[in-house]
Design a protein around this motif. Structure first.
Motif, PDB file in Angstrom:
ATOM      1  N   ILE A  45       0.833  -1.205   0.000  1.00  0.00           N
ATOM      2  CA  ILE A  45       0.000   0.000   0.000  1.00  0.00           C
ATOM      3  C   ILE A  45       0.866   1.253   0.000  1.00  0.00           C
ATOM      4  O   ILE A  45       0.584   2.213  -0.720  1.00  0.00           O
ATOM      5  CB  ILE A  45      -0.985  -0.033   1.183  1.00  0.00           C
ATOM      6  N   ASN A  49       0.892   4.020  -2.841  1.00  0.00           N
ATOM      7  CA  ASN A  49       0.645   5.405  -2.456  1.00  0.00           C
ATOM      8  C   ASN A  49       1.742   6.312  -3.020  1.00  0.00           C
ATOM      9  O   ASN A  49       1.456   7.382  -3.562  1.00  0.00           O
ATOM     10  CB  ASN A  49       0.596   5.513  -0.928  1.00  0.00           C
ATOM     11  N   LEU A  55      -5.991   3.462  -4.109  1.00  0.00           N
ATOM     12  CA  LEU A  55      -5.952   2.345  -3.170  1.00  0.00           C
ATOM     13  C   LEU A  55      -7.360   1.808  -2.968  1.00  0.00           C
ATOM     14  O   LEU A  55      -8.057   2.169  -2.027  1.00  0.00           O
ATOM     15  CB  LEU A  55      -5.343   2.796  -1.836  1.00  0.00           C
ATOM     16  N   ILE A  60      -5.529  -3.089  -5.399  1.00  0.00           N
ATOM     17  CA  ILE A  60      -4.632  -3.876  -4.546  1.00  0.00           C
ATOM     18  C   ILE A  60      -4.618  -5.328  -5.009  1.00  0.00           C
ATOM     19  O   ILE A  60      -3.562  -5.968  -5.056  1.00  0.00           O
ATOM     20  CB  ILE A  60      -5.029  -3.755  -3.059  1.00  0.00           C
ATOM     21  N   VAL A  75      -6.880  -5.889   4.758  1.00  0.00           N
ATOM     22  CA  VAL A  75      -7.133  -4.446   4.774  1.00  0.00           C
ATOM     23  C   VAL A  75      -8.091  -4.079   5.905  1.00  0.00           C
ATOM     24  O   VAL A  75      -7.892  -3.059   6.583  1.00  0.00           O
ATOM     25  CB  VAL A  75      -7.656  -3.976   3.396  1.00  0.00           C
ATOM     26  N   LEU A  84      -5.116   2.546   8.303  1.00  0.00           N
ATOM     27  CA  LEU A  84      -5.738   2.964   7.041  1.00  0.00           C
ATOM     28  C   LEU A  84      -7.084   3.600   7.343  1.00  0.00           C
ATOM     29  O   LEU A  84      -7.777   3.179   8.270  1.00  0.00           O
ATOM     30  CB  LEU A  84      -5.974   1.766   6.111  1.00  0.00           C
TER      31      LEU A  84
END
Length: 123
Positions: A45, A49, A55, A60, A75, A84
């Motif tokens: 991630i 980024n 995202l 992903i 996640v 996150l």
């Protein structure tokens, strides 16, 4: 310091911070395997980024070749940890919704404070 070296230091700092946040603060009933998956997922991630990629679960999945369930499970744990943030956006086709993620401001602030302390040490 060269830009390439600074980038490497920032990546190492993020990896170290991620390891600390996940391994030193296990969630209730969380397996060691789940924690390692989270460390790996945060690495992916962060790279996405830095490359300014969206995202979402789909993006992903594309990068990791994991199933939707595999990405979602990991996640979701990162969202639960506060590493996150999740928002609901329109999907890429403009119909329906998608879950979009971003690295939490709290985590980025910890990273910035580490960077600032390293800059002081350079002088």
């Amino acid at each position: 310091m060269t830009r390439a070296l600074k980038t490497q230091w920032h990546n190492l700092a993020f990896s170290g911070l991620t390891l600390h946040e996940i391994l030193d603060h296990p969630l209730e009933d969380e397996t060691p395997q789940a924690r390692l998956k989270q460390v790996g997922m945060m690495t992916v991630i962060y790279s996405m980024n830095q490359a300014h990629q969206k995202l979402t679960l789909s993006s992903i999945m594309e990068v990791t070749a994991l199933t939707r369930t595999g990405v979602k499970e990991t996640v979701d744990l990162l969202v639960k940890r506060g590493m996150l943030n999740e928002t609901i956006v329109k999907n890429s086709m403009g119909r329906g919704t998608a879950r979009q993620f971003e690295i939490s401001e709290e985590l980025m602030e910890k990273l910035r404070s580490f960077r600032a302390s390293q800059s002081v040490g350079e002088k």
